[in-house]
Design a protein around this motif. Structure first.
Motif, PDB file in Angstrom:
ATOM      1  N   SER A   4       0.819  -1.205   0.000  1.00 58.79           N
ATOM      2  CA  SER A   4       0.000   0.000   0.000  1.00 58.79           C
ATOM      3  C   SER A   4       0.859   1.265   0.000  1.00 58.79           C
ATOM      4  O   SER A   4       0.548   2.232  -0.685  1.00 58.79           O
ATOM      5  CB  SER A   4      -0.981  -0.024   1.164  1.00 58.79           C
ATOM      6  OG  SER A   4      -0.371  -0.475   2.329  1.00 58.79           O
ATOM      7  N   LYS A  62      -4.122  -6.687  -6.088  1.00 59.37           N
ATOM      8  CA  LYS A  62      -5.218  -6.751  -5.137  1.00 59.37           C
ATOM      9  C   LYS A  62      -5.318  -5.462  -4.305  1.00 59.37           C
ATOM     10  O   LYS A  62      -6.387  -4.901  -4.113  1.00 59.37           O
ATOM     11  CB  LYS A  62      -4.972  -7.948  -4.212  1.00 59.37           C
ATOM     12  CG  LYS A  62      -6.242  -8.555  -3.707  1.00 59.37           C
ATOM     13  CD  LYS A  62      -5.976  -9.772  -2.888  1.00 59.37           C
ATOM     14  CE  LYS A  62      -6.981  -9.758  -1.757  1.00 59.37           C
ATOM     15  NZ  LYS A  62      -7.635 -10.980  -1.502  1.00 59.37           N
ATOM     16  N   GLN A  63      -4.166  -4.994  -3.840  1.00 65.27           N
ATOM     17  CA  GLN A  63      -4.203  -3.824  -2.978  1.00 65.27           C
ATOM     18  C   GLN A  63      -4.441  -2.540  -3.773  1.00 65.27           C
ATOM     19  O   GLN A  63      -4.968  -1.575  -3.229  1.00 65.27           O
ATOM     20  CB  GLN A  63      -2.921  -3.772  -2.143  1.00 65.27           C
ATOM     21  CG  GLN A  63      -2.904  -4.959  -1.171  1.00 65.27           C
ATOM     22  CD  GLN A  63      -1.702  -5.000  -0.255  1.00 65.27           C
ATOM     23  OE1 GLN A  63      -0.737  -4.277  -0.450  1.00 65.27           O
ATOM     24  NE2 GLN A  63      -1.764  -5.858   0.746  1.00 65.27           N
ATOM     25  N   GLU A  81      -8.039  -2.294  -3.749  1.00 68.60           N
ATOM     26  CA  GLU A  81      -8.509  -1.926  -2.421  1.00 68.60           C
ATOM     27  C   GLU A  81      -8.363  -0.426  -2.168  1.00 68.60           C
ATOM     28  O   GLU A  81      -9.242   0.204  -1.593  1.00 68.60           O
ATOM     29  CB  GLU A  81      -7.710  -2.729  -1.385  1.00 68.60           C
ATOM     30  CG  GLU A  81      -8.281  -2.672  -0.001  1.00 68.60           C
ATOM     31  CD  GLU A  81      -7.300  -3.176   1.026  1.00 68.60           C
ATOM     32  OE1 GLU A  81      -6.300  -3.824   0.642  1.00 68.60           O
ATOM     33  OE2 GLU A  81      -7.508  -2.898   2.214  1.00 68.60           O
ATOM     34  N   PHE A  82      -7.242   0.150  -2.593  1.00 68.41           N
ATOM     35  CA  PHE A  82      -6.992   1.561  -2.335  1.00 68.41           C
ATOM     36  C   PHE A  82      -7.579   2.478  -3.404  1.00 68.41           C
ATOM     37  O   PHE A  82      -7.209   3.642  -3.505  1.00 68.41           O
ATOM     38  CB  PHE A  82      -5.493   1.815  -2.165  1.00 68.41           C
ATOM     39  CG  PHE A  82      -5.037   1.496  -0.776  1.00 68.41           C
ATOM     40  CD1 PHE A  82      -4.974   2.487   0.193  1.00 68.41           C
ATOM     41  CD2 PHE A  82      -4.709   0.202  -0.426  1.00 68.41           C
ATOM     42  CE1 PHE A  82      -4.590   2.184   1.487  1.00 68.41           C
ATOM     43  CE2 PHE A  82      -4.326  -0.099   0.862  1.00 68.41           C
ATOM     44  CZ  PHE A  82      -4.260   0.891   1.830  1.00 68.41           C
ATOM     45  N   GLY A  83      -8.481   1.929  -4.208  1.00 68.51           N
ATOM     46  CA  GLY A  83      -9.194   2.768  -5.160  1.00 68.51           C
ATOM     47  C   GLY A  83      -8.310   3.358  -6.235  1.00 68.51           C
ATOM     48  O   GLY A  83      -8.641   4.387  -6.824  1.00 68.51           O
TER      49      GLY A  83
END
Lengths: 297, 402
Positions: B208, B236-237, B240-242
């Motif tokens: 991230s 994937k992340q 998740e973090f848009g």
């Protein structure tokens, strides 16, 4: 808009990295907390902790995909199931090592970890399985300086609560007092009519349950992978050593603090983000060999 | 003095027996050295060993009465482990050729051992184009793909489609750096610009922080110069973090089928990627993959499919040259065209690179997929000439400049 750079980086970047550090710190804190409980009260260096964390995540995966049990019940069910597995381990194997050198416990749990990881890897490969974020926690908020996935925010808040509850249970309740007394002088505590072996088993179960709980929390963030614990456990041990072996509050605070320091390293010098924790460990051990909050014995 | 004479005689006999292998019944030994416990297990690992085994079985298990044997080992992604295994295999265990070696760091180290021992090594797993560039070897072959081809495939396609500003997340070792370098060159050549990069340690559990830096760069494309577990985590992340919903696009510069299987189509859909093999390309690839699936319970990745082809080609060269001597076998491998279910009219070039077509794929949407492993849509077959470094640009010392 005029932004004042802080430490040479714009504040929104700095806040972003601090928050991410806090999130990773939450995992470090929960895992090192379990280790600290087990070491502080049972004197076992539990190298199987990473494998048990991984089992927690897999447990959540199976609950969802085999039994259709979602994330929220899994938060309770998975730690209990893995905790029971831990208690069986303690009853059948670990208890015979009490009173022996730490090294025996370390070797036994390390061996257990290797076996458990090997078995999972044989069946599930190394890339892992996906676990979706629960619908209630999907999406994110724009905080201005960064986009915060709601799930990550939840992880920080939830693990902070769990950490403080555990600390309270052990340091501030009668049960915790009995527990600590039992480690100091088991014979005497037994004389008061307290079943010490059972208490020790339950404590190991509690520590293991904490690891499994962290595993469930991390399942939607990371892949559910057989090696997810192995990657983390060494860092977590460093956290425990820095915080002071067996110190509950020490490991909570160190967990969060190291997460933040690591987060900042990822910005300033990403190549070192894997090693910064160990550099700190060396420095702390040089200056204060019993760890930041540990008592010299 | 006498002792000297005897040992020289012994050495001479040993040498002679090596050359005249077809005269007496000896074993031909193949070693498969790959990651069997870490981030690169699924893209090759035990499945890669089995692909070599399939090639040996198809060759009848023996050549001219000489039995073929396979040994395998886990290099744990550590160059020191890899080189010590390679040394032992070549020196003591009489391994004739080593295969696979995903992880370019380990591969580059083993390349040097093979050069020193003058024994064959055939790479399927590692990507760094240095293996056939500055670090090329007369006894080394890069079989399946390289960073040059990946860069030309995905890098050029994405840049031409309008992705003209890039930020790289680069795995911090030989492979990632080579992939970043080769892709950056392609991006610039196509009129794009590289805004920055961040070097991430291998097998980071959390991307991230790095993704946030990529986001702050405002680059249109975030190039993932990593592989295996690292690619899975970063894709994937990023979701998740848009990051992907915020308008920036990811370009997976090296994505394997096993990665997509692990990420799931929901997150991976729309990703463009370059590979040299996909199980569902034609009847031949499907036939091989069906056999592989029955044995391994998963479809083969390009590394695994490449290992079959590499072992097959090697064994055929042993047969035609009637020898396991490195020079003779290498000569035969260079002389024979490569033809199997995966490779059509491939060629082992003087720098060790196998000249082959590559394919640009797009990951299907969940509703387009008919079931497990039905993941790719073919966008374009890229001719070998486009994805192979022109020989005159090669930094390899074996290439005669004229």
């Amino acid at each position: 808009m005029y932004v004042i750079p802080l430490l040479g980086i714009p504040p929104q970047v700095l806040f972003g990295q601090l928050l991410l550090g806090l999130i990773n710190g939450a995992f470090y804190a929960m895992l090192s907390l379990g280790l600290a409980v087990i070491f502080g009260l049972l004197n076992i260096i539990n190298f199987a902790h990473g494998a048990l964390y991984m089992m927690g995540a897999f447990c959540a995966y199976f609950l969802l995909n085999v039994l259709g049990i979602g994330y929220w019940p899994a938060l309770i069910v998975a730690p209990i199931m893995v905790g029971i597995f831990g208690m069986i381990l303690e009853r059948t194997m670990l208890q015979w090592l009490s009173g022996l050198d730490h090294l025996y416990g370390l070797l036994l749990t390390f061996g257990i970890a290797l076996i458990v990881q090997g078995v999972f890897q044989n069946y599930f490969g190394s890339s892992g399985l996906p676990y979706a974020i629960p619908d209630e926690l999907k999406g994110g908020m724009n905080l201005g300086f960064m986009f915060l996935p709601i799930y990550r925010g939840w992880v920080v808040v939830f693990s902070l609560i769990v950490c403080l509850l555990t600390w309270f249970l052990i340091e501030r309740t009668r049960l915790g007092a009995n527990l600590r007394a039992a480690t100091e002088n088991p014979t005497l505590v037994r004389a008061f009519g307290i079943n010490v072996p059972r208490m020790i088993t339950l404590t190991y179960g509690l520590g293991v349950g904490l690891a499994a709980l962290a595993g469930v929390l991390s399942a939607p963030i990371n892949q559910v992978r057989p090696l997810m614990g192995a990657d983390l456990i060494i860092v977590v041990f460093a956290v425990v050593v820095i915080g002071g072996m067996g110190s509950i509050m020490g490991s909570i605070i160190t967990g969060f603090a190291l997460g933040i320091i690591e987060g900042l390293t990822k910005y300033f010098y990403p190549e070192a983000s894997n090693t910064v924790v160990f550099v700190l460990m060396v420095l702390v051990l040089l200056v204060k060999p019993s760890g930041l909050t540990g008592r010299a014995t | 003095m006498r002792l000297h004479g005897i040992s020289a005689l012994l050495a001479a006999t040993a040498l002679a027996s090596g050359f005249a292998m077809s005269a007496s019944a000896e074993t031909i030994k193949l070693g498969v050295l790959n990651d069997q416990s870490g981030v690169y297990t699924d893209l090759s690992g035990p499945g890669g060993v089995d692909a070599v085994r399939m090639a040996v079985e198809d060759a009848g298990g023996a050549i001219n009465g000489n039995k073929i044997e396979i040994v395998s080992a886990d290099h744990q992604n550590k160059p020191d482990v890899g080189t010590s295994v390679a040394r032992q295999w070549y020196d003591q265990d009489h391994v004739d050729a080593i295969f696979d070696i995903p992880n370019s760091g380990v591969a580059l180290a083993v390349q040097e051992v093979a050069r020193e021992k003058h024994k064959i090594v055939i790479f399927s797993g590692p990507a760094s184009s240095d293996l056939t560039g500055a670090k090329c070897s007369p006894v080394g072959i890069q079989w399946t793909y390289d960073t040059y081809g990946l860069a030309k495939g995905t890098g050029a396609a994405v840049t031409k489609a309008g992705g003209d500003t890039w930020f790289f997340l680069t795995a911090d070792y030989a492979f990632g750096q080579a992939l970043e370098r080769d892709t950056a060159a392609v991006v610039t050549a196509n009129g794009g610009k590289v805004l920055g990069e961040v070097r991430t340690p291998l097998a980071s559990p959390d991307f991230s922080s790095f993704l946030l830096q990529a986001q702050a760069s405002k680059a249109k494309i975030i190039g993932l110069a990593n592989a295996g577990g690292d690619t899975v985590t970063s894709i994937k992340q990023a979701a998740e973090f848009g990051i992907t919903s915020g308008g920036q696009k990811l370009a997976g510069l090296l994505v394997f089928l096993s990665d997509i299987n692990s990420i799931g189509l929901k997150t991976a859909q729309g990703l463009e990627l370059t590979e040299s093999f996909y199980w569902d390309l034609n009847d031949e690839t499907r036939a091989f993959s069906k056999r592989f699936f029955e044995r391994n319970k998963k479809e083969p990745t390009m590394v695994q499919a490449g290992l079959y082809g590499a072992a097959k080609h090697y064994l055929e060269a042993v047969k035609t040259s009637g020898s396991t001597d490195a020079d003779k076998v290498m000569a035969a491998m260079r002389a024979n065209p490569v033809n199997d279910f995966m490779t059509k009219n491939g060629k082992v070039r003087e720098d060790g690179k196998v000249v082959r077509d590559m394919y640009l794929f797009e990951v299907k949407k969940p509703e387009e997929s008919k079931g497990p492993w039905d993941y790719y849509k073919l966008i374009r077959q890229i001719p070998a000439a486009e994805v192979t470094r022109p020989i005159e640009e090669s930094a390899c010392s074996l290439v005669k400049k004229g």
